[in-house]
Structures are given as structure tokens and as C-alpha cells.
Design an enzyme around this catalytic site. Structure first.
Site, PDB file in Angstrom:
ATOM      1  N   LYS A   5      13.812 -56.535 -24.983  1.00 46.44           N
ATOM      2  CA  LYS A   5      13.096 -55.891 -23.843  1.00 46.44           C
ATOM      3  C   LYS A   5      13.100 -54.352 -24.105  1.00 46.44           C
ATOM      4  O   LYS A   5      12.012 -53.552 -24.021  1.00 46.44           O
ATOM      5  CB  LYS A   5      13.453 -56.141 -22.487  1.00 46.44           C
ATOM      6  CG  LYS A   5      12.838 -55.291 -21.335  1.00 46.44           C
ATOM      7  CD  LYS A   5      13.456 -55.680 -20.314  1.00 46.44           C
ATOM      8  CE  LYS A   5      14.639 -55.043 -19.544  1.00 46.44           C
ATOM      9  NZ  LYS A   5      14.733 -53.686 -19.127  1.00 46.44           N
ATOM     10  N   CYS A  38      14.039 -51.490 -11.369  1.00 48.21           N
ATOM     11  CA  CYS A  38      15.257 -52.199 -10.443  1.00 48.21           C
ATOM     12  C   CYS A  38      16.150 -51.187  -9.626  1.00 48.21           C
ATOM     13  O   CYS A  38      16.211 -50.014 -10.303  1.00 48.21           O
ATOM     14  CB  CYS A  38      16.413 -52.684 -11.539  1.00 48.21           C
ATOM     15  SG  CYS A  38      15.734 -54.269 -12.109  1.00 48.21           S
ATOM     16  N   ARG A  98      17.922 -42.885 -10.487  1.00 45.02           N
ATOM     17  CA  ARG A  98      17.289 -42.983 -11.454  1.00 45.02           C
ATOM     18  C   ARG A  98      16.238 -41.742 -11.518  1.00 45.02           C
ATOM     19  O   ARG A  98      15.104 -42.230 -11.354  1.00 45.02           O
ATOM     20  CB  ARG A  98      16.629 -44.236 -11.719  1.00 45.02           C
ATOM     21  CG  ARG A  98      17.475 -45.468 -11.917  1.00 45.02           C
ATOM     22  CD  ARG A  98      17.103 -46.742 -12.147  1.00 45.02           C
ATOM     23  NE  ARG A  98      17.106 -46.681 -13.749  1.00 45.02           N
ATOM     24  CZ  ARG A  98      16.854 -48.073 -14.528  1.00 45.02           C
ATOM     25  NH1 ARG A  98      16.463 -49.100 -13.692  1.00 45.02           N
ATOM     26  NH2 ARG A  98      16.818 -47.868 -15.812  1.00 45.02           N
ATOM     27  N   ARG A 129      12.287 -60.465 -15.437  1.00 47.06           N
ATOM     28  CA  ARG A 129      11.922 -58.997 -15.993  1.00 47.06           C
ATOM     29  C   ARG A 129      12.453 -58.841 -17.583  1.00 47.06           C
ATOM     30  O   ARG A 129      12.073 -58.204 -18.219  1.00 47.06           O
ATOM     31  CB  ARG A 129      12.381 -57.915 -15.261  1.00 47.06           C
ATOM     32  CG  ARG A 129      11.722 -57.905 -13.825  1.00 47.06           C
ATOM     33  CD  ARG A 129      12.502 -56.755 -13.257  1.00 47.06           C
ATOM     34  NE  ARG A 129      11.707 -55.472 -13.771  1.00 47.06           N
ATOM     35  CZ  ARG A 129      11.670 -54.441 -13.086  1.00 47.06           C
ATOM     36  NH1 ARG A 129      11.951 -54.184 -11.794  1.00 47.06           N
ATOM     37  NH2 ARG A 129      11.170 -53.350 -13.681  1.00 47.06           N
TER      38      ARG A 129
HETATM   39  C1  UD1 Z   1      17.636 -47.550 -20.388  1.00 50.30           C
HETATM   40  C2  UD1 Z   1      17.414 -48.994 -20.274  1.00 50.30           C
HETATM   41  C3  UD1 Z   1      18.375 -49.646 -18.977  1.00 50.30           C
HETATM   42  C4  UD1 Z   1      19.833 -49.270 -19.336  1.00 50.30           C
HETATM   43  C5  UD1 Z   1      19.938 -47.763 -19.617  1.00 50.30           C
HETATM   44  C6  UD1 Z   1      21.288 -47.375 -19.685  1.00 50.30           C
HETATM   45  C7  UD1 Z   1      15.255 -49.289 -21.037  1.00 50.30           C
HETATM   46  C8  UD1 Z   1      13.785 -49.697 -20.750  1.00 50.30           C
HETATM   47  N1  UD1 Z   1      16.090 -49.334 -20.083  1.00 50.30           N
HETATM   48  O1  UD1 Z   1      17.290 -47.410 -19.015  1.00 50.30           O
HETATM   49  O2  UD1 Z   1      18.303 -51.100 -19.385  1.00 50.30           O
HETATM   50  O3  UD1 Z   1      20.649 -49.442 -18.227  1.00 50.30           O
HETATM   51  O4  UD1 Z   1      19.054 -47.318 -20.537  1.00 50.30           O
HETATM   52  O5  UD1 Z   1      21.603 -47.687 -20.847  1.00 50.30           O
HETATM   53  O6  UD1 Z   1      15.423 -48.986 -22.086  1.00 50.30           O
HETATM   54  N2  UD1 Z   1      19.204 -39.971 -15.691  1.00 50.30           N
HETATM   55  C9  UD1 Z   1      19.096 -38.699 -14.988  1.00 50.30           C
HETATM   56  N3  UD1 Z   1      17.595 -38.235 -15.345  1.00 50.30           N
HETATM   57  C10 UD1 Z   1      16.795 -38.538 -16.059  1.00 50.30           C
HETATM   58  C11 UD1 Z   1      16.895 -39.886 -16.667  1.00 50.30           C
HETATM   59  C12 UD1 Z   1      18.073 -40.507 -16.425  1.00 50.30           C
HETATM   60  O7  UD1 Z   1      19.604 -38.340 -14.275  1.00 50.30           O
HETATM   61  O8  UD1 Z   1      15.637 -37.939 -16.309  1.00 50.30           O
HETATM   62  C13 UD1 Z   1      20.192 -40.684 -15.343  1.00 50.30           C
HETATM   63  C14 UD1 Z   1      19.961 -42.185 -14.521  1.00 50.30           C
HETATM   64  O9  UD1 Z   1      19.772 -42.192 -13.176  1.00 50.30           O
HETATM   65  C15 UD1 Z   1      21.301 -42.708 -15.062  1.00 50.30           C
HETATM   66  C16 UD1 Z   1      21.523 -42.273 -16.567  1.00 50.30           C
HETATM   67  O10 UD1 Z   1      21.066 -41.069 -16.484  1.00 50.30           O
HETATM   68  O11 UD1 Z   1      22.302 -42.432 -14.261  1.00 50.30           O
HETATM   69  C17 UD1 Z   1      21.281 -43.293 -17.549  1.00 50.30           C
HETATM   70  O12 UD1 Z   1      19.864 -43.579 -17.548  1.00 50.30           O
HETATM   71  P1  UD1 Z   1      18.815 -43.648 -18.846  1.00 50.30           P
HETATM   72  O13 UD1 Z   1      19.944 -43.447 -20.150  1.00 50.30           O
HETATM   73  O14 UD1 Z   1      17.561 -42.630 -18.630  1.00 50.30           O
HETATM   74  O15 UD1 Z   1      18.466 -45.095 -18.641  1.00 50.30           O
HETATM   75  P2  UD1 Z   1      17.148 -45.608 -18.782  1.00 50.30           P
HETATM   76  O16 UD1 Z   1      16.311 -45.023 -19.958  1.00 50.30           O
HETATM   77  O17 UD1 Z   1      16.305 -45.395 -17.318  1.00 50.30           O
END
Ligand code: UD1
Length: 422
Positions: A22, A116, A121, A397
């Protein structure tokens, strides 16, 4: 909302094939609007998150269709840059479309994405990366209006190795003149997969899988076909299903190299593992041993998406285990449900202390997010009596027909409708 009714006690035993990931497919669906042609995504899983992304692509003017070979995306039909509010709110991966839309149309608008509820996030890293590339972003009434008329290649340093922000910046840069370098990039295997897709369509990206990704702009991408990598979290979840029930499974289309941190913990718990190319087999002991500690980290550390499943395993392992969640702040929301099933878990801040019980008992529990829902199903497989896991739309999902796969592996599980559930 529908649920899974599980009668615990059956061993999980047999062989299944793992679908495409996914978390690889969703960014590729966004990147598929970059080529001047169609993309055929082979082995694409039928997941509700994929359907939500299709819905957004349709409103942007792109046609998509399922064929016997996979999902075809007509990315070159893109005609609009505004994402519909109800769909963006439903699926967090709508944020992935921001970079590719800007790359193609130089203008985009969206509301803050949903997904979720596993933490705050925010999307600040996505936005600051785009700003660094010359995109001007203004927020009005909860809508982000992005103007990319002055977009350019740039050096982008991420304050945190966010998976999504790395992918978004990568996709934005593919069609720009010059070289974009992303430092402190996330290293997850799905980012390498996105690089493979972009390059298969004629792009020039290297370094994914390391902390520095270099995107050399090309004039155009062409269409083609691509098979995304297998889902390492689905793989890990079915291995855990065998582990918690004292069973044995063989998973085809599974890559051990992407799952090292999880496999190490399963071995620490007493499971025997066999790895071959594209295959992982696990045989579990009658009772798992507790692990010393699991700490979630960005890749190659222990994946946060496997944390809930480990909590379920620790709940029935012999001895005490500690889990520390470093990535998302709300990922212990399912502890209350596990306790209802008899688990002994104490949470203090980012740590959960688990004293393993010999067995759990059936109860009515609720999925709070995708992985927590899957973990409750694992606990239910081991529990005495019947468990009703509610709100399984979260599970849909990210796991295609989980109940059918588990039934094929010997589980006593069936889906019940919202009416039966009432
Ligand atoms: C992706 C995965 C998700 C997984 C996560 C961490 C997809 C579709 N989803 O989510 O399943 O759990 O990686 O391995 O690939 N953060 C910020 N600011 C931002 C972006 C992120 O503070 O602009 C923080 C988030 O709140 C979180 C951390 O960074 O605490 C990791 O997030 P991120 O690596 O971005 O995860 P996703 O890409 O949302």
C-alpha cells in the site's frame, strides 16, 4: 460499521502470496500523473485507500480502470489542480498529489489531509520542502492554495526524515530543470520503489534508500508498466498471526531484507525463520518468549506500522516486554481494548510495559486505526472464545480481504455487516 467475528484457538498454518505494498502504491498513484502516457500497475491491491486515491484522480480529470493485469492510470488526462475536500480529508496520501500536480500544472489547492488518527501528523515538512523549491503557499479558510509558477530545482534539507515529505519533494522535482538534492531523506524501501517507478518511466533519480536523494530533472516521462514491491507490513502481520497462534506460515512474494528489525524480534521470541529469495517461512513455538525491548524508529529501525502487532504478541508471551513508540504519539490507543481481552499493559508516555499472560479472552473491541485493528485481530486469533472486532473499515484500508486470507490459513473468522453488528 462492519466487524470481524473471530473464534480464537485455531493455529495459523499454510501458504499465501503477499500483495503489492500500500505504501508503495499510494505515492506511485500520485506520481502516475507525471508521465505523458498511461501507467499499468501490476499486482495492485484492492484496498479502500487505493479506491480513495482513484476517486481523487478522477476528480482531477484522470481516468483509471481495473483490468485483469492490474490498475491502469491515465495520468496524462490531468485537467484540474483542486483536490475535493471530502476525499482529501479521508485519505492522508492525498498530500502526495500536491507535488505532482504542481509539477504538471503549477497550481494546486487542497484542504489539510486526513487519514488514521495516530497522531498530529502535520504536513509542515511537505510544505517547507515545496517552499524551498519556490512554491508560494497561502492558507485561507483551511484550504492551501499553492502557486508553483516560480518553481525551481533546489537543495532541500528535511528537519526529520519524513517518508511522505521525501516522496513529495522527489515527485515535484522530476520535471524541473536542474538538480534537486534532498538531504536527511527518509530511507524506507517504498521510497526506493518510487524511484524505480519514476526511472522506469524515463526519470533520473538516484540515492533513494540512503539519506540523500538526487533528482535530475528530465523534459518528460513516458507511460509504461510497473509492479510495486511486496508489502512488508502485511508480510509482518501474517508472520505475527502464525507466531501468536503457535502456527507455521510460508509467505511468497515476501522480502526478508525489508523486514530485518521485525524478523530479529520474532526470532528473539522463539520463532524459527527460513528466508529464500522472495519467500519467508516462520514456525512458532507453542508459547512465545517476551522480547527485551522494541523501539520504533525510521527505517531501518523497527517500523511503527508493526508496533501494535508486537503489542498483541507481547500480551501473550512468557515474561515482560517493553515497547517504546518514537514516531507517532497516539499509537497506544488500542491498549484499552487489549486490556478488555485480559492483557496486562501499563502505558507511561511513549512506553508500554507488558506482562505476558498465558491467554486472552474474547471481547468486543474496536479498531482505532489500520494497524491497531490488525493487531486486535491477531489477539482475537489467540483469545479463548469469541471476539468481535468492530470498525474493520480501518483494516480494509491496508489489508485486502484479511478475513479470507486468514480463513485460508485456518482461522475461524468471518465478516459481519453493520446490521448484524447492531
Ligand atoms: C508513512 C506511511 C505510514 C508509516 C509512516 C512512518 C505511507 C502512505 N504511510 O506515513 O504507514 O507509519 O510513514 O513509517 O507511506 N511529520 C511531521 N511533519 C510532516 C510530516 C511528518 O512532523 O510534514 C511527522 C509525523 O507526524 C510523524 C513522523 O513525522 O510523527 C513520521 O511521519 P512520516 O514519515 O511523514 O509518515 P507518513 O509519510 O505520513
Amino acid at each position: 460499521m462492519g466487524g470481524f467475528l473471530v473464534r480464537g484457538g485455531e493455529r495459523i498454518w499454510g501458504e499465501i502470496r503477499v500483495d503489492a505494498a500500500k505504501n508503495a502504491v499510494l505515492p506511485i498513484l500520485a506520481a502516475a500523473i507525471l508521465p505523458n502516457g498511461q501507467t499499468l500497475l501490476r499486482n495492485c491491491p484492492h484496498l479502500s485507500d487505493v479506491e480513495s486515491m482513484r476517486g481523487i484522480l478522477h476528480t482531477l480529470g484522470c481516468k483509471t480502470e481495473w483490468t485483469d493485469e492490474g490498475l491502469v492510470i491515465y495520468g496524462d488526462m490531468l485537467s484540474k489542480g483542486e483536490m475535493p475536500e471530502h476525499l482529501s480529508k479521508r485519505v492522508r496520501s492525498s498530500i502526495f498529489l500536491l507535488g505532482p500536480i504542481l509539477a504538471r500544472m503549477r497550481k494546486a489547492a487542497m484542504v489539510y489531509p486526513g487519514g488514521c488518527e495516530i497522531g498530529l501528523r502535520p504536513i509542515d515538512l511537505h510544505l517547507s520542502g515545496l517552499r524551498r523549491m519556490g512554491v508560494s503557499i497561502r492558507e485561507e479558510g483551511g484550504v492551501l492554495y499553492c502557486d508553483g509558477s516560480k518553481m525551481h530545482a533546489a537543495d532541500v534539507h528535511l528537519d526529520y526524515p519524513s517518508v511522505g515529505a521525501t516522496e513529495n519533494v522527489m515527485m515535484s522535482a522530476v520535471l524541473l530543470d536542474g538538480t534537486t538534492t534532498i538531504t536527511n531523506a527518509a530511507r524506507e524501501p517504498e521510497i526506493e520503489d518510487l524511484q524505480r517507478y519514476i526511472n522506469a518511466m524515463g526519470g533520473n533519480v538516484c540515492g533513494a534508500g540512503t539519506d540523500t536523494v538526487v533528482v535530475k530533472g528530465v523534459k518528460a516521462l513516458h507511460g509504461g508498466e510497473y509492479e510495486p514491491m511486496p508489502d512488508r507490513i502485511v508480510t509482518g502481520t501474517y508472520l505475527c498471526a502464525a507466531a501468536i497462534t503457535g502456527g507455521a506460515v510460508t509467505l511468497r512474494n515476501a522480502r526478508a531484507g525489508d523486514l530485518r528489525a521485525v524478523l530479529d524480534k520474532l526470532m528473539e521470541m522463539g520463532c524459527a525463520l527460513r528466508e529464500e529469495e522472495n519467500l519467508i517461512a516462520l514456525a512458532a513455538p507453542c508459547r512465545l518468549k517476551a522480547f527485551h525491548q522494541v523501539q520504533t524508529q525510521p527505517y531501518p529501525g523497527f517500523p511503527t506500522d508493526m508496533q501494535s502487532q508486537m503489542l498483541a504478541l507481547a500480551s501473550v508471551a512468557k515474561g515482560s516486554s517493553v515497547i517504546i513508540e518514537n514516531v507517532f504519539e497516539n499509537r497506544f490507543a488500542m491498549v484499552g481494548d487489549l486490556r478488555r481481552m485480559g492483557a496486562d499493559i501499563r502505558v507511561a508516555g511513549r512506553a508500554a510495559f507488558v506482562q505476558g499472560k498465558e491467554c486472552l479472552c474474547g471481547a468486543q473491541v474496536q479498531s482505532h486505526d489500520l494497524r491497531a485493528g490488525a493487531a486486535l485481530v491477531l489477539a482475537a486469533l489467540k483469545a479463548e472464545g469469541e471476539t468481535l472486532v468492530r470498525d474493520v473499515h480501518f483494516i480494509d484500508r491496508g489489508y485486502e480481504k484479511m478475513e479470507e486470507r486468514l480463513r485460508m490459513l485456518g482461522a475461524d473468522i468471518r465478516r459481519i455487516t453493520a446490521e448484524e453488528n447492531a
